[in-house]
Write an enzyme that holds these catalytic residues in place. Structure first.
Site, PDB file in Angstrom:
ATOM      1  N   GLY A  68      37.231   1.597 -21.045  1.00  0.00           N
ATOM      2  CA  GLY A  68      35.780   1.703 -21.173  1.00  0.00           C
ATOM      3  C   GLY A  68      35.122   2.413 -19.999  1.00  0.00           C
ATOM      4  O   GLY A  68      33.902   2.364 -19.847  1.00  0.00           O
ATOM      5  N   GLU A 125      40.562  -7.799 -21.326  1.00  0.00           N
ATOM      6  CA  GLU A 125      39.253  -8.454 -21.330  1.00  0.00           C
ATOM      7  C   GLU A 125      39.393  -9.960 -21.496  1.00  0.00           C
ATOM      8  O   GLU A 125      38.514 -10.724 -21.109  1.00  0.00           O
ATOM      9  CB  GLU A 125      38.372  -7.838 -22.429  1.00  0.00           C
ATOM     10  CG  GLU A 125      37.860  -6.469 -21.996  1.00  0.00           C
ATOM     11  CD  GLU A 125      37.643  -5.481 -23.116  1.00  0.00           C
ATOM     12  OE1 GLU A 125      37.565  -5.888 -24.287  1.00  0.00           O
ATOM     13  OE2 GLU A 125      37.557  -4.277 -22.802  1.00  0.00           O
ATOM     14  N   GLU A 166      47.690  -0.715 -21.155  1.00  0.00           N
ATOM     15  CA  GLU A 166      46.269  -0.458 -20.960  1.00  0.00           C
ATOM     16  C   GLU A 166      45.924  -0.681 -19.492  1.00  0.00           C
ATOM     17  O   GLU A 166      45.669  -1.824 -19.080  1.00  0.00           O
ATOM     18  CB  GLU A 166      45.431  -1.402 -21.831  1.00  0.00           C
ATOM     19  CG  GLU A 166      45.656  -1.216 -23.320  1.00  0.00           C
ATOM     20  CD  GLU A 166      44.424  -1.596 -24.127  1.00  0.00           C
ATOM     21  OE1 GLU A 166      44.037  -0.793 -24.981  1.00  0.00           O
ATOM     22  OE2 GLU A 166      43.837  -2.664 -23.902  1.00  0.00           O
ATOM     23  N   TRP A 195      37.933  -2.892 -32.240  1.00  0.00           N
ATOM     24  CA  TRP A 195      36.468  -2.815 -32.333  1.00  0.00           C
ATOM     25  C   TRP A 195      35.779  -3.720 -31.310  1.00  0.00           C
ATOM     26  O   TRP A 195      34.570  -3.665 -31.152  1.00  0.00           O
ATOM     27  CB  TRP A 195      35.998  -3.197 -33.742  1.00  0.00           C
ATOM     28  CG  TRP A 195      36.357  -2.217 -34.810  1.00  0.00           C
ATOM     29  CD1 TRP A 195      37.074  -1.048 -34.669  1.00  0.00           C
ATOM     30  CD2 TRP A 195      36.011  -2.307 -36.200  1.00  0.00           C
ATOM     31  NE1 TRP A 195      37.187  -0.411 -35.880  1.00  0.00           N
ATOM     32  CE2 TRP A 195      36.547  -1.158 -36.846  1.00  0.00           C
ATOM     33  CE3 TRP A 195      35.306  -3.232 -36.973  1.00  0.00           C
ATOM     34  CZ2 TRP A 195      36.390  -0.930 -38.212  1.00  0.00           C
ATOM     35  CZ3 TRP A 195      35.153  -3.009 -38.334  1.00  0.00           C
ATOM     36  CH2 TRP A 195      35.688  -1.866 -38.944  1.00  0.00           C
ATOM     37  N   GLY A 227      39.457   1.814 -28.095  1.00  0.00           N
ATOM     38  CA  GLY A 227      38.232   1.018 -28.087  1.00  0.00           C
ATOM     39  C   GLY A 227      37.060   1.851 -28.580  1.00  0.00           C
ATOM     40  O   GLY A 227      36.879   2.063 -29.775  1.00  0.00           O
ATOM     41  N   GLY A 228      36.259   2.364 -27.636  1.00  0.00           N
ATOM     42  CA  GLY A 228      35.018   3.064 -27.978  1.00  0.00           C
ATOM     43  C   GLY A 228      35.173   4.138 -29.047  1.00  0.00           C
ATOM     44  O   GLY A 228      34.347   4.227 -29.968  1.00  0.00           O
TER      45      GLY A 228
HETATM   46  P1  13P Z   1      38.363   2.144 -24.556  1.00  0.00           P
HETATM   47  O1  13P Z   1      39.074   3.089 -25.492  1.00  0.00           O
HETATM   48  O2  13P Z   1      36.930   1.933 -24.901  1.00  0.00           O
HETATM   49  O3  13P Z   1      38.587   2.525 -23.111  1.00  0.00           O
HETATM   50  O4  13P Z   1      39.066   0.708 -24.746  1.00  0.00           O
HETATM   51  C1  13P Z   1      40.429   0.621 -24.719  1.00  0.00           C
HETATM   52  C2  13P Z   1      40.821  -0.760 -25.108  1.00  0.00           C
HETATM   53  O5  13P Z   1      40.533  -1.715 -24.411  1.00  0.00           O
HETATM   54  C3  13P Z   1      41.544  -0.925 -26.373  1.00  0.00           C
HETATM   55  O6  13P Z   1      42.042  -2.213 -26.502  1.00  0.00           O
END
Ligand code: 13P
Length: 255
Positions: free
Chosen positions: A176, A98, A170, A10, A236-237
């Site tokens: 994102g 991140e 990833e 999240w 993520g999203g």
């Molecule tokens: P998104 O699915 O928003 O690209 O993010 C992936 C993520 O960083 C999951 O840890």
């Protein structure tokens, strides 16, 4: 056989009310996953306890987005692995890009290694994130970067069983951005990660789950998870809406 895992990261989203609404939406739309797919949500630290309560009695499991490697002491603002475990969490996302690159924490491989060790010592399952930047991919360094991150984080670490460790590939350029790795690009790196894990852990490598993360959505999940070495997703999203999260879970069920 590896049971696919779909984990929702999240990030720094949701407030308490919207988190409760999201969980009840996921639980009410969730297909019967039984033991075919594992599902986890990873809210902010401050929502771990209320989300543990919200998911009670459902198939959802809980994870944290990080932890600190020291067990106690003068580390203002940090949260130990034992504290995370106290909330009922089973997983901890570690080494997310991140935190490695963009937030300013500049976590290095040594810190991430210590976090993996701390998680295992507290009986938490690390979801260890690795992945290359766009510049590294364009320079042809993807496999080298992933190997370095993996070996640095896992050096000297011996999981007792395969379910004690999850790896997430990833690619930083896919997070994102709406740009997803093609299923072939993902499979190439996942197969490489599995080969590296085999070097570290022998046959246990065949049982360790390797998730893909980076703009995974219901409409691309089936093809990604259909790859031989893609064992689920770190989302993520698309984990922030019941329909898209459940859509990805349904794709994993069908894989
Ligand atoms: P998104 O699915 O928003 O690209 O993010 C992936 C993520 O960083 C999951 O840890």
């Amino acid at each position: 056989m590896r049971t696919p895992l779909i984990a929702g990261n999240w990030k720094m989203n949701m407030d308490l009310h919207s988190a409760r609404v999201l969980v009840s939406g996921i639980v009410s739309e969730l297909p019967a996953v039984a033991d075919k797919v594992e599902v986890a949500i990873c809210p902010s630290y401050v929502y771990l306890f209320p989300m543990a309560k919200a998911i009670a009695g459902s198939p959802l499991q809980l994870g944290a987005q990080d932890l600190f490697f020291e067990s106690a002491g003068a580390f203002t603002g940090e949260v130990s692995a034992a504290m995370v475990a106290d909330t009922g969490a089973r997983y901890a996302i570690l080494g997310h890009s991140e935190r490695r690159h963009t937030i300013g924490h500049l976590e290095d491989d040594w810190m991430i290694h210590r976090k993996v060790a701390a998680a295992l010592a507290a009986s938490l399952t690390p979801i260890l994130c690795v992945g290359e930047t766009l510049a590294e991919r364009e320079a042809g360094q993807t496999l080298e970067v992933v190997t370095f991150q993996l070996v640095a984080a896992l050096n000297g670490i011996k999981p007792a069983k395969a379910s004690d460790l999850v790896v997430a590939y990833e690619p930083v350029w896919a997070i994102g951005t709406g740009k997803t790795a093609t299923p072939q690009q993902a499979q190439e790196v996942h197969a490489h990660i599995r080969a590296e894990l085999r070097g570290l852990y022998g046959d246990l490598a065949d049982e360790i789950r390797i998730l893909y993360g980076g703009s995974m959505k219901p409409d691309n999940a089936a093809e990604l998870i259909g790859q031989a070495d893609v064992d689920g997703g770190l989302i993520g999203g698309a984990s922030l809406k019941p329909a898209s999260f459940v859509g990805i879970i349904a794709a994993a069920l069908a894989s």
